[in-house]
Design an enzyme around this catalytic site. Structure first.
Site, PDB file in Angstrom:
ATOM      1  NE  ARG A   1      -7.143   5.598   1.760  1.00 21.17           N
ATOM      2  CZ  ARG A   1      -8.302   4.715   2.370  1.00 21.17           C
ATOM      3  NH1 ARG A   1      -9.156   4.943   2.868  1.00 21.17           N
ATOM      4  NH2 ARG A   1      -7.666   3.462   2.365  1.00 21.17           N
TER       5      ARG A   1
ATOM      6  CG  ASP B   1      -9.027  -3.101  -4.204  1.00 27.53           C
ATOM      7  OD1 ASP B   1      -8.137  -3.090  -3.542  1.00 27.53           O
ATOM      8  OD2 ASP B   1      -9.679  -4.265  -4.069  1.00 27.53           O
TER       9      ASP B   1
ATOM     10  CE1 TYR C   1     -13.070  -7.045   1.284  1.00 26.46           C
ATOM     11  CE2 TYR C   1     -11.427  -8.462   0.625  1.00 26.46           C
ATOM     12  CZ  TYR C   1     -11.687  -7.879   1.323  1.00 26.46           C
ATOM     13  OH  TYR C   1     -10.368  -6.405   2.528  1.00 26.46           O
TER      14      TYR C   1
ATOM     15  NE  ARG D   1      -3.951  -1.719   0.612  1.00 26.35           N
ATOM     16  CZ  ARG D   1      -5.591  -1.597   1.035  1.00 26.35           C
ATOM     17  NH1 ARG D   1      -5.538  -0.611   1.156  1.00 26.35           N
ATOM     18  NH2 ARG D   1      -5.863  -2.876   0.875  1.00 26.35           N
TER      19      ARG D   1
ATOM     20  NE  ARG E   1      -9.359   7.633  -7.155  1.00 25.71           N
ATOM     21  CZ  ARG E   1      -9.977   6.414  -5.841  1.00 25.71           C
ATOM     22  NH1 ARG E   1      -9.074   5.879  -5.006  1.00 25.71           N
ATOM     23  NH2 ARG E   1     -10.958   6.959  -5.571  1.00 25.71           N
TER      24      ARG E   1
HETATM   25  O1  CP3 Z   1       0.324   0.450  -2.934  1.00 24.62           O
HETATM   26  C1  CP3 Z   1      -0.406  -0.573  -3.653  1.00 24.62           C
HETATM   27  O2  CP3 Z   1       0.177  -1.844  -2.861  1.00 24.62           O
HETATM   28  C2  CP3 Z   1      -0.480  -0.832  -4.846  1.00 24.62           C
HETATM   29  C3  CP3 Z   1      -1.878  -1.303  -4.983  1.00 24.62           C
HETATM   30  C4  CP3 Z   1      -3.227  -1.789  -3.617  1.00 24.62           C
HETATM   31  C5  CP3 Z   1      -4.878  -1.827  -3.804  1.00 24.62           C
HETATM   32  N1  CP3 Z   1      -4.808  -2.568  -2.753  1.00 24.62           N
HETATM   33  C6  CP3 Z   1      -5.013   0.173  -3.989  1.00 24.62           C
HETATM   34  C7  CP3 Z   1      -6.051   0.620  -2.521  1.00 24.62           C
HETATM   35  C8  CP3 Z   1      -2.904  -3.069  -3.033  1.00 24.62           C
HETATM   36  C9  CP3 Z   1      -1.888  -4.707  -3.118  1.00 24.62           C
HETATM   37  C10 CP3 Z   1      -4.246  -4.066  -2.748  1.00 24.62           C
HETATM   38  C11 CP3 Z   1      -4.497  -5.302  -2.160  1.00 24.62           C
HETATM   39  C12 CP3 Z   1      -6.082  -5.190  -1.875  1.00 24.62           C
HETATM   40  N2  CP3 Z   1      -6.818  -4.493  -1.737  1.00 24.62           N
HETATM   41  C13 CP3 Z   1      -5.546  -6.535  -0.670  1.00 24.62           C
HETATM   42  C14 CP3 Z   1      -5.014  -7.111  -0.158  1.00 24.62           C
HETATM   43  C15 CP3 Z   1      -3.721  -6.649   0.663  1.00 24.62           C
HETATM   44  C16 CP3 Z   1      -4.171  -5.786   1.897  1.00 24.62           C
HETATM   45  O3  CP3 Z   1      -3.952  -4.807   2.284  1.00 24.62           O
HETATM   46  O4  CP3 Z   1      -4.570  -6.983   3.236  1.00 24.62           O
HETATM   47  C17 CP3 Z   1      -6.481  -6.105  -0.340  1.00 24.62           C
HETATM   48  C18 CP3 Z   1      -7.782  -7.096   0.790  1.00 24.62           C
HETATM   49  C19 CP3 Z   1      -8.268  -5.122  -1.051  1.00 24.62           C
HETATM   50  C20 CP3 Z   1      -9.229  -4.955  -0.699  1.00 24.62           C
HETATM   51  C21 CP3 Z   1      -9.583  -3.147  -0.542  1.00 24.62           C
HETATM   52  N3  CP3 Z   1      -9.689  -2.150  -1.531  1.00 24.62           N
HETATM   53  C22 CP3 Z   1      -9.360  -2.965   0.775  1.00 24.62           C
HETATM   54  C23 CP3 Z   1      -9.491  -2.821   2.181  1.00 24.62           C
HETATM   55  C24 CP3 Z   1      -9.717  -1.476   0.614  1.00 24.62           C
HETATM   56  C25 CP3 Z   1      -9.350   0.240   1.502  1.00 24.62           C
HETATM   57  C26 CP3 Z   1     -11.165   0.041   1.728  1.00 24.62           C
HETATM   58  C27 CP3 Z   1     -10.898   1.724   2.950  1.00 24.62           C
HETATM   59  O5  CP3 Z   1     -11.499   2.006   2.062  1.00 24.62           O
HETATM   60  O6  CP3 Z   1      -9.835   1.843   3.700  1.00 24.62           O
HETATM   61  C28 CP3 Z   1      -9.548  -0.945  -0.362  1.00 24.62           C
HETATM   62  C29 CP3 Z   1      -9.916   0.431  -1.695  1.00 24.62           C
HETATM   63  C30 CP3 Z   1      -7.981   0.690  -2.431  1.00 24.62           C
HETATM   64  N4  CP3 Z   1      -7.124  -0.421  -2.672  1.00 24.62           N
HETATM   65  C31 CP3 Z   1      -7.411   1.593  -1.867  1.00 24.62           C
HETATM   66  C32 CP3 Z   1      -6.579   1.628  -2.463  1.00 24.62           C
HETATM   67  C33 CP3 Z   1      -5.124   3.218  -2.355  1.00 24.62           C
HETATM   68  C34 CP3 Z   1      -8.369   3.069  -0.790  1.00 24.62           C
HETATM   69  C35 CP3 Z   1      -8.732   3.550  -2.223  1.00 24.62           C
HETATM   70  C36 CP3 Z   1      -9.248   5.477  -2.080  1.00 24.62           C
HETATM   71  O7  CP3 Z   1      -8.082   5.829  -1.917  1.00 24.62           O
HETATM   72  O8  CP3 Z   1     -10.207   5.127  -1.637  1.00 24.62           O
END
Ligand code: CP3
Length: 352
Positions: A39, A84, A159, A35, A48
């Site tokens: 953010r 994602d 999910y 990540r 974004r």
């Molecule tokens: O920088 C990186 O690591 C690359 C991008 C990345 C994202 N999601 C971007 C993202 C990666 C590798 C993921 C994987 C992901 N997504 C996982 C596995 C990794 C982990 O953290 O366990 C999981 C479980 C998800 C599902 C998911 N998508 C979650 C739990 C969330 C967060 C929700 C929140 O708002 O708290 C997302 C959204 C997400 N994926 C964001 C990003 C940058 C946030 C989107 C935003 O900017 O609002």
């Protein structure tokens, strides 16, 4: 296009990350953060602004820019593809949205045989933009490797079956224990989707791949072996012939580490609950490890952060191969300057 690699490297396949993953000698420990694109960075929030998450993930200009941001800012040793785990599910037609502050939300959960019939296989022609984004990023990165990724079958299933994020995974476990045949068919489909998504990225220029099984720590070892490992192994096997090192990561997976390695990974991700030393004791000499600074530690005063980073670098030196990372993803409120300092410290403390 300009190159953002700080160190002159000939090719990503000779990079510190790839060599550490292969348990080869490295001049210093490679570091990146799960990540890292997201953010915590003001430039991410700006890029974004106004674009929904899943739309951003399908827009090569944005994907390229956001993927490169943390490499430019922090000088990390790898980029992770901005996407994602639910992107390939949306690509095959699942009605899924990412709700800010919540995570993926699925309109119609998958719980029956008829529901599974609504989940087709993923073919590369459904994600031409993903290959395009990977090609652009790899070209811009020069010698710095790009990590491609996918969600593992259990985490994706959670999910899909729950319909959104879940603390206890009760509907998922009810399906797994109550209808093993449907469970295995669902996970086989998800393994195909995850494997195909990894393969598209690796063929377009990703030098390493990571399979995220974030929530599989909810299972005991015996059930992991029986209900999950064959499917994660199938997803990882989809890129076995491409020669890219494979990282297999989960949270709360201390009891599962050897089984996750045996699923077909070169590197096993370790969260912050198990020391790297204990992880290697469990895994044996055949695997490199990745981890494992608690992301919450980054909110402590710098001397406390420094002590933890130095401890992990030192422990990493006694492993067969170490990639420095957090034990889970960067938290959104993290001060990005602390992340930059951690990169500098890992580089300095591990140089030999
Ligand atoms: O920088 C990186 O690591 C690359 C991008 C990345 C994202 N999601 C971007 C993202 C990666 C590798 C993921 C994987 C992901 N997504 C996982 C596995 C990794 C982990 O953290 O366990 C999981 C479980 C998800 C599902 C998911 N998508 C979650 C739990 C969330 C967060 C929700 C929140 O708002 O708290 C997302 C959204 C997400 N994926 C964001 C990003 C940058 C946030 C989107 C935003 O900017 O609002």
């Amino acid at each position: 296009m300009t190159t953002v690699s700080a160190v002159v490297q000939t090719h990503p396949s000779d990079s510190l990350l790839v060599r550490a993953a292969r348990r080869q000698r490295v001049e210093r420990t490679p570091v990146w953060f799960m990540r890292q694109a997201g953010r915590s960075l003001p430039e991410y929030r700006e890029a974004r602004a106004g674009t929904p998450m899943l739309e951003a993930c399908r827009t090569p200009d944005l994907v390229t820019e956001i993927t490169l941001q943390p490499v430019r800012r922090h000088g990390v040793d790898a980029a992770i593809f901005f996407s994602d785990i639910v992107v390939p599910l949306a690509a095959v037609g699942v009605d899924v949205d990412i709700v800010a502050g919540t995570g993926p939300v699925v309109a119609k959960p998958i719980r029956t045989r008829a529901d599974l019939d609504r989940l087709p296989e993923l073919t590369p022609d459904q994600v031409p933009d993903i290959a395009e984004s990977v090609r652009r990023i790899a070209a811009a990165l020069g010698g710095t490797p790009l990590i491609g990724f996918a969600g593992a079958p259990f985490t994706l299933a959670s999910y899909l079956v729950e319909g959104g994020p879940s603390r206890n995974h009760e509907n998922t476990k009810a399906l797994m224990y109550g209808d093993p045949e449907l469970w295995h068919d669902l996970c086989a489909r998800l393994a195909q989707i995850a494997g195909a998504f990894l393969r598209v990225q690796a063929q377009a220029g990703a030098s390493v791949v990571q399979l995220f099984d974030s929530w599989v720590g909810a299972l005991p070892l015996a059930d992991y072996e029986r209900y999950v490992r064959p499917h994660s192994a199938a997803a990882l096997a989809a890129v076995a012939d491409l020669g890219v090192p494979r990282i297999h990561f989960g949270v709360g997976t201390g009891e599962l580490l050897p089984a996750m390695g045996a699923a077909g990974a070169e590197v096993v991700g370790v969260d912050f609950r198990v020391s790297l030393t204990d992880a290697v004791r469990r895994l044996g000499p055949e695997y490199a490890v990745q981890g494992n600074l608690d992301p919450a530690t980054l909110f402590a005063p710098w001397p406390a952060v420094e002590e933890q980073v130095r401890r992990i670098v030192t422990e990493g030196r006694s492993t067969p191969g170490h990639i420095f990372n957090l034990g889970h993803g960067v938290l959104p409120e993290t001060d990005p300057e602390v992340l930059t300092r951690v990169v500098e410290l890992v580089h300095e403390a591990s140089s030999r």
